[in-house]
Design a protein around this motif. Structure first.
Motif, PDB file in Angstrom:
ATOM      1  N   SER A  88      22.357 -42.910  -9.442  1.00 11.39           N
ATOM      2  CA  SER A  88      23.117 -42.960  -8.188  1.00 11.39           C
ATOM      3  C   SER A  88      24.608 -42.886  -8.487  1.00 11.39           C
ATOM      4  CB  SER A  88      22.802 -44.259  -7.436  1.00 11.39           C
ATOM      5  OG  SER A  88      23.531 -44.333  -6.219  1.00 11.39           O
ATOM      6  N   SER A  89      25.263 -41.822  -8.005  1.00 11.72           N
ATOM      7  CA  SER A  89      26.715 -41.714  -8.167  1.00 11.72           C
ATOM      8  C   SER A  89      27.409 -42.793  -7.337  1.00 11.72           C
ATOM      9  CB  SER A  89      27.199 -40.338  -7.722  1.00 11.72           C
ATOM     10  OG  SER A  89      26.622 -39.320  -8.509  1.00 11.72           O
ATOM     11  N   MET A  90      28.440 -43.403  -7.918  1.00  7.29           N
ATOM     12  CA  MET A  90      29.184 -44.442  -7.205  1.00  7.29           C
ATOM     13  C   MET A  90      30.562 -43.947  -6.771  1.00  7.29           C
ATOM     14  SD  MET A  90      28.227 -47.979  -9.147  1.00  7.29           S
ATOM     15  CE  MET A  90      29.419 -47.674 -10.444  1.00  7.29           C
ATOM     16  N   THR A  91      31.312 -43.398  -7.717  1.00  3.79           N
ATOM     17  CA  THR A  91      32.639 -42.876  -7.387  1.00  3.79           C
ATOM     18  C   THR A  91      32.830 -41.533  -8.074  1.00  3.79           C
ATOM     19  OG1 THR A  91      33.692 -44.023  -9.252  1.00  3.79           O
ATOM     20  CG2 THR A  91      33.661 -45.164  -7.113  1.00  3.79           C
ATOM     21  N   TRP A  92      33.705 -40.726  -7.487  1.00  2.00           N
ATOM     22  CA  TRP A  92      33.977 -39.373  -7.997  1.00  2.00           C
ATOM     23  C   TRP A  92      35.429 -39.054  -7.697  1.00  2.00           C
ATOM     24  CZ3 TRP A  92      32.200 -34.346  -5.184  1.00  2.00           C
ATOM     25  CH2 TRP A  92      32.314 -33.242  -6.037  1.00  2.00           C
ATOM     26  N   MET A  93      36.157 -38.675  -8.729  1.00  2.00           N
ATOM     27  CA  MET A  93      37.553 -38.275  -8.576  1.00  2.00           C
ATOM     28  C   MET A  93      37.668 -36.801  -8.939  1.00  2.00           C
ATOM     29  SD  MET A  93      40.632 -37.403 -10.014  1.00  2.00           S
ATOM     30  CE  MET A  93      40.532 -37.833 -11.742  1.00  2.00           C
ATOM     31  N   VAL A  94      38.319 -36.026  -8.081  1.00  2.00           N
ATOM     32  CA  VAL A  94      38.422 -34.578  -8.272  1.00  2.00           C
ATOM     33  C   VAL A  94      39.874 -34.146  -8.087  1.00  2.00           C
ATOM     34  CG1 VAL A  94      37.678 -32.322  -7.444  1.00  2.00           C
ATOM     35  CG2 VAL A  94      36.082 -34.233  -7.389  1.00  2.00           C
ATOM     36  N   ASN A  95      40.409 -33.423  -9.057  1.00  2.00           N
ATOM     37  CA  ASN A  95      41.700 -32.761  -8.906  1.00  2.00           C
ATOM     38  C   ASN A  95      41.467 -31.260  -8.759  1.00  2.00           C
ATOM     39  OD1 ASN A  95      43.289 -35.077  -9.118  1.00  2.00           O
ATOM     40  ND2 ASN A  95      43.403 -34.945 -11.346  1.00  2.00           N
ATOM     41  N   ILE A  96      42.020 -30.675  -7.712  1.00  2.00           N
ATOM     42  CA  ILE A  96      41.905 -29.238  -7.462  1.00  2.00           C
ATOM     43  C   ILE A  96      43.144 -28.569  -8.042  1.00  2.00           C
ATOM     44  CG2 ILE A  96      41.527 -27.457  -5.732  1.00  2.00           C
ATOM     45  CD1 ILE A  96      39.321 -29.579  -5.823  1.00  2.00           C
ATOM     46  N   LEU A  97      42.959 -27.618  -8.957  1.00  2.00           N
ATOM     47  CA  LEU A  97      44.061 -27.075  -9.749  1.00  2.00           C
ATOM     48  C   LEU A  97      44.563 -25.731  -9.258  1.00  2.00           C
ATOM     49  CD1 LEU A  97      42.558 -28.019 -13.234  1.00  2.00           C
ATOM     50  CD2 LEU A  97      43.858 -29.442 -11.639  1.00  2.00           C
ATOM     51  N   SER A  98      44.018 -25.255  -8.155  1.00  2.00           N
ATOM     52  CA  SER A  98      44.448 -23.987  -7.569  1.00  2.00           C
ATOM     53  C   SER A  98      44.466 -24.129  -6.059  1.00  2.00           C
ATOM     54  CB  SER A  98      43.485 -22.863  -7.983  1.00  2.00           C
ATOM     55  OG  SER A  98      43.745 -21.676  -7.252  1.00  2.00           O
ATOM     56  N   ASP A  99      45.455 -23.531  -5.410  1.00  3.78           N
ATOM     57  CA  ASP A  99      45.502 -23.647  -3.956  1.00  3.78           C
ATOM     58  C   ASP A  99      44.527 -22.695  -3.270  1.00  3.78           C
ATOM     59  OD1 ASP A  99      46.870 -21.331  -4.534  1.00  3.78           O
ATOM     60  OD2 ASP A  99      48.612 -21.766  -3.277  1.00  3.78           O
ATOM     61  N   LYS A 100      44.004 -21.700  -4.014  1.00  3.50           N
ATOM     62  CA  LYS A 100      43.009 -20.781  -3.454  1.00  3.50           C
ATOM     63  C   LYS A 100      41.913 -20.522  -4.487  1.00  3.50           C
ATOM     64  CE  LYS A 100      46.278 -18.408  -0.375  1.00  3.50           C
ATOM     65  NZ  LYS A 100      46.914 -17.112  -0.018  1.00  3.50           N
ATOM     66  N   PRO A 101      41.135 -21.552  -4.813  1.00  2.00           N
ATOM     67  CA  PRO A 101      40.089 -21.356  -5.829  1.00  2.00           C
ATOM     68  C   PRO A 101      39.031 -20.362  -5.357  1.00  2.00           C
ATOM     69  CG  PRO A 101      39.831 -23.477  -4.722  1.00  2.00           C
ATOM     70  CD  PRO A 101      41.136 -22.916  -4.259  1.00  2.00           C
ATOM     71  N   ASP A 102      38.674 -19.458  -6.250  1.00  2.99           N
ATOM     72  CA  ASP A 102      37.703 -18.428  -5.896  1.00  2.99           C
ATOM     73  C   ASP A 102      37.012 -17.959  -7.165  1.00  2.99           C
ATOM     74  OD1 ASP A 102      36.387 -16.546  -4.169  1.00  2.99           O
ATOM     75  OD2 ASP A 102      37.696 -14.994  -4.981  1.00  2.99           O
ATOM     76  N   SER A 103      35.777 -17.519  -7.043  1.00  5.28           N
ATOM     77  CA  SER A 103      35.040 -16.931  -8.153  1.00  5.28           C
ATOM     78  C   SER A 103      34.385 -15.664  -7.620  1.00  5.28           C
ATOM     79  CB  SER A 103      33.990 -17.908  -8.698  1.00  5.28           C
ATOM     80  OG  SER A 103      33.505 -17.494  -9.942  1.00  5.28           O
ATOM     81  N   LYS A 104      34.755 -14.527  -8.179  1.00  9.06           N
ATOM     82  CA  LYS A 104      34.451 -13.245  -7.546  1.00  9.06           C
ATOM     83  C   LYS A 104      32.962 -12.975  -7.386  1.00  9.06           C
ATOM     84  CE  LYS A 104      35.061 -10.824 -11.962  1.00  9.06           C
ATOM     85  NZ  LYS A 104      35.932  -9.886 -12.703  1.00  9.06           N
ATOM     86  N   ASP A 105      32.118 -13.549  -8.262  1.00  7.66           N
ATOM     87  CA  ASP A 105      30.687 -13.298  -8.153  1.00  7.66           C
ATOM     88  C   ASP A 105      29.908 -14.515  -7.670  1.00  7.66           C
ATOM     89  OD1 ASP A 105      30.998 -14.878 -10.342  1.00  7.66           O
ATOM     90  OD2 ASP A 105      30.139 -13.482 -11.794  1.00  7.66           O
ATOM     91  N   GLY A 106      30.636 -15.563  -7.272  1.00  8.51           N
ATOM     92  CA  GLY A 106      29.985 -16.763  -6.756  1.00  8.51           C
ATOM     93  C   GLY A 106      29.583 -17.768  -7.810  1.00  8.51           C
ATOM     94  N   TRP A 107      29.625 -17.389  -9.088  1.00  2.00           N
ATOM     95  CA  TRP A 107      29.246 -18.301 -10.164  1.00  2.00           C
ATOM     96  C   TRP A 107      30.441 -19.123 -10.627  1.00  2.00           C
ATOM     97  CZ3 TRP A 107      24.398 -19.365 -11.387  1.00  2.00           C
ATOM     98  CH2 TRP A 107      23.400 -18.410 -11.181  1.00  2.00           C
TER      99      TRP A 107
END
Length: 266
Positions: A207-226
């Motif tokens: 069971s996950s309790m806490t999760w911290m996430v930093n987003i490093l791009s203002d427009k994150p994208d992956s061209k093939d969805g992976w």
């Protein structure tokens, strides 16, 4: 009922500041909603409540209690400055508060720094990797929410294989091709099981309790969805584990750095 990600988000209501929807059984993880979806619903609530927010930069997620069936989201603007806004958002169900998030949104600023210090490891692409979840007996099959993702093992061991490794790399994408954008990415980024799960010799609750996430791009994208996801366990003791988590896009750009605390019942 179509329970793919984009249909779920698009079909949710937002009235008088309340985001509401019913969680389909296909998005459950045991007795609660899959954590990545819960965090994504909190983010969607914040974006609908305050549609002029700058890009998401960081999220602090607490998985407080179970949620399923009818749920509601509410968001509160804590502070907005010249470039950064802080929003608190929570998801509730009949059992009370299920997930609470603190989001930091920040406008892009000119900077002399534009460097990534953590390059993507050299690993085979998703087409060259085998499925992460092998064919196993029905009683031990992965949680139903995993059906919404394509998952390939790039490095490491599979769940509950009694392995010595406490680190793995997975290629992950939504099965729904319309699941795009930051809300969909947050839903995907929590998909891997704990990094120590391959060390389990038999199935046991987690069971996950806490999760911290930093987003490093203002427009994150992956061209093939992976997306390439890394989970690395740092410690497992006294019924809890701690891990680092990284996400790269298909071009090798690091887009997420995170940490997670997980309760393990083994």
């Amino acid at each position: 009922m179509n329970d793919n990600f984009s249909s779920l988000i698009d079909g949710a209501a937002f009235n008088d500041g309340v985001f509401s929807l019913t969680i389909p059984s296909g998005w459950m993880q045991g007795r609660t909603t899959y954590g990545g979806l819960s965090a994504a619903l909190c983010l969607e609530t914040a974006l609908r409540a305050f549609p002029d927010l700058p890009p998401l930069r960081s999220a602090l997620v607490s998985f407080i209690g179970p949620a399923g069936g009818a749920v509601e989201g509410r968001a509160n603007l804590l502070r907005r400055g010249k470039s950064v806004a802080f929003v608190e958002s929570e998801l509730t169900s009949g059992a009370g508060v299920a997930t609470r998030c603190n989001f930091a949104f920040g406008a892009r600023r000119e900077s002399e720094f534009d460097r990534t210090f953590t390059p993507r490891p050299s690993l085979p692409g998703p087409d060259a990797c085998e499925p992460f979840f092998p064919e196993i007996p029905a009683q031990n099959r992965p949680p139903s929410f995993t059906d919404h993702f394509g998952v390939r093992l790039a490095k490491g061991a599979r769940p509950v294989s009694g392995a010595s490794e406490h680190e793995f790399h997975l290629w992950v994408r939504h099965q729904d091709p319309h699941a795009q954008g930051i809300v969909a990415l947050l839903a995907l980024a929590d998909m891997p099981p704990p990094a120590v799960f391959p060390m389990f010799k038999s199935f046991a609750p987690i069971s996950s309790m806490t999760w911290m996430v930093n987003i490093l791009s203002d427009k994150p994208d992956s061209k093939d969805g992976w997306w390439l996801l890394q989970s690395r366990g740092e410690n497992a003791s006294e019924g809890y584990s701690s891990q680092d988590m990284l996400v790269w896009n298909s071009d090798g750009e690091l887009v997420i750095a995170g940490r997670q605390s997980v309760a393990i019942f083994v």
